[in-house]
Design a protein around this motif. Structure first.
Motif, mmCIF file in Angstrom:
data_model
loop_
_atom_site.group_PDB
_atom_site.id
_atom_site.type_symbol
_atom_site.label_atom_id
_atom_site.label_comp_id
_atom_site.label_asym_id
_atom_site.label_seq_id
_atom_site.Cartn_x
_atom_site.Cartn_y
_atom_site.Cartn_z
ATOM 1 N N TRP A 1 -3.499 -7.014 2.767
ATOM 2 C CA TRP A 1 -3.140 -5.716 2.207
ATOM 3 C C TRP A 1 -4.186 -5.219 1.205
ATOM 4 C CZ3 TRP A 1 1.142 -3.548 4.443
ATOM 5 C CH2 TRP A 1 2.042 -4.411 5.077
ATOM 6 N N GLY B 1 0.527 3.574 5.485
ATOM 7 C CA GLY B 1 -0.153 2.301 5.297
ATOM 8 C C GLY B 1 -1.274 2.335 4.273
ATOM 9 N N GLY C 1 5.093 -4.063 1.637
ATOM 10 C CA GLY C 1 4.829 -4.943 2.771
ATOM 11 C C GLY C 1 4.749 -6.403 2.349
ATOM 12 N N ARG C 2 4.083 -6.654 1.221
ATOM 13 C CA ARG C 2 3.984 -8.033 0.722
ATOM 14 C C ARG C 2 5.359 -8.557 0.330
ATOM 15 N NH1 ARG C 2 -0.278 -5.688 -1.859
ATOM 16 N NH2 ARG C 2 0.723 -5.786 -3.879
ATOM 17 N N ALA D 1 1.626 -1.112 0.628
ATOM 18 C CA ALA D 1 1.092 -2.475 0.692
ATOM 19 C C ALA D 1 1.939 -3.418 -0.161
ATOM 20 C CB ALA D 1 -0.368 -2.497 0.242
ATOM 21 N N TYR E 1 -7.797 -1.036 3.025
ATOM 22 C CA TYR E 1 -7.675 -2.418 2.556
ATOM 23 C C TYR E 1 -9.048 -3.033 2.290
ATOM 24 C CZ TYR E 1 -2.928 -1.980 4.501
ATOM 25 O OH TYR E 1 -1.661 -1.580 4.802
ATOM 26 N N TYR F 1 -6.632 -0.295 7.547
ATOM 27 C CA TYR F 1 -7.542 -1.420 7.311
ATOM 28 C C TYR F 1 -8.805 -0.962 6.580
ATOM 29 C CZ TYR F 1 -4.846 -4.760 10.078
ATOM 30 O OH TYR F 1 -3.878 -5.604 10.538
#
Length: 166
Positions: free
Chosen positions: A81, A12, A21-22, A18, A137, A134
């Motif tokens: 993200w 992650g 993921g988008r 990221a 991010y 996170y």
């Protein structure tokens, strides 16, 4: 935690993860809709489908999101993200906090509460414990505030039907 879930948490932090993921979010929305919220994020992390009201269009907008439980509420974060702009669903909740959470095949009407101060910090720790990326991010987002919401149920969960179109 499954081996794949542990691997996802480890990967992650990577920029390519990221980006992937988008790109995969629309497919995740479709899977969530087809399974009535029973499978989101491939079942690797605790996820729900949040349906907000579009602040400009007034139409329902659905997004798969990682969540952590906090009592009877769900905690979600607008990390996008680590992108420099807020995700649209955050802006939608700020304009209209009434929404719906679809989790494990159950739809629950919720009201979003924006967390601030010590409450935000407490919820942030819960979120990071579930998804350590996170922190990454937040660093990538720079000066942009990453908003944290507590989704408080306002009604009784129901089953059946399909999720609204995104």
């Amino acid at each position: 935690m499954s081996v794949l879930g542990a691997l996802a948490r480890r990967l992650g932090h990577q920029r390519w993860f990221a980006a992937a993921g988008r790109l995969l979010a629309p497919a995740d929305r479709l899977v969530g809709r087809l399974t009535r919220g029973r499978v989101v994020a491939l079942g690797l992390i605790p996820s729900l489908v949040l349906t907000t009201t579009g602040r400009r269009s007034g139409k329902p907008r659905s997004n798969p999101l990682l969540y952590v439980p906090d009592g009877d509420a769900y905690v979600v974060v607008g990390s996008n993200w680590g992108q420099p702009r807020q995700p649209s669903w955050v802006l939608n909740l700020l304009a209209e906090p009434a929404a719906e959470a679809l989790r494990n095949g159950h739809r629950t009407p919720v009201r979003a509460e924006l967390a601030t101060g010590a409450e935000r910090e407490r919820l942030w720790r819960l979120l990071v414990a579930e998804w350590p990326a996170y922190h990454t991010y937040a660093r990538r987002a720079g000066d942009r505030e990453i908003r944290v919401f507590r989704l408080v149920p306002t009604g009784v969960p129901s089953t059946g039907g399909t999720a609204p179109a995104a």
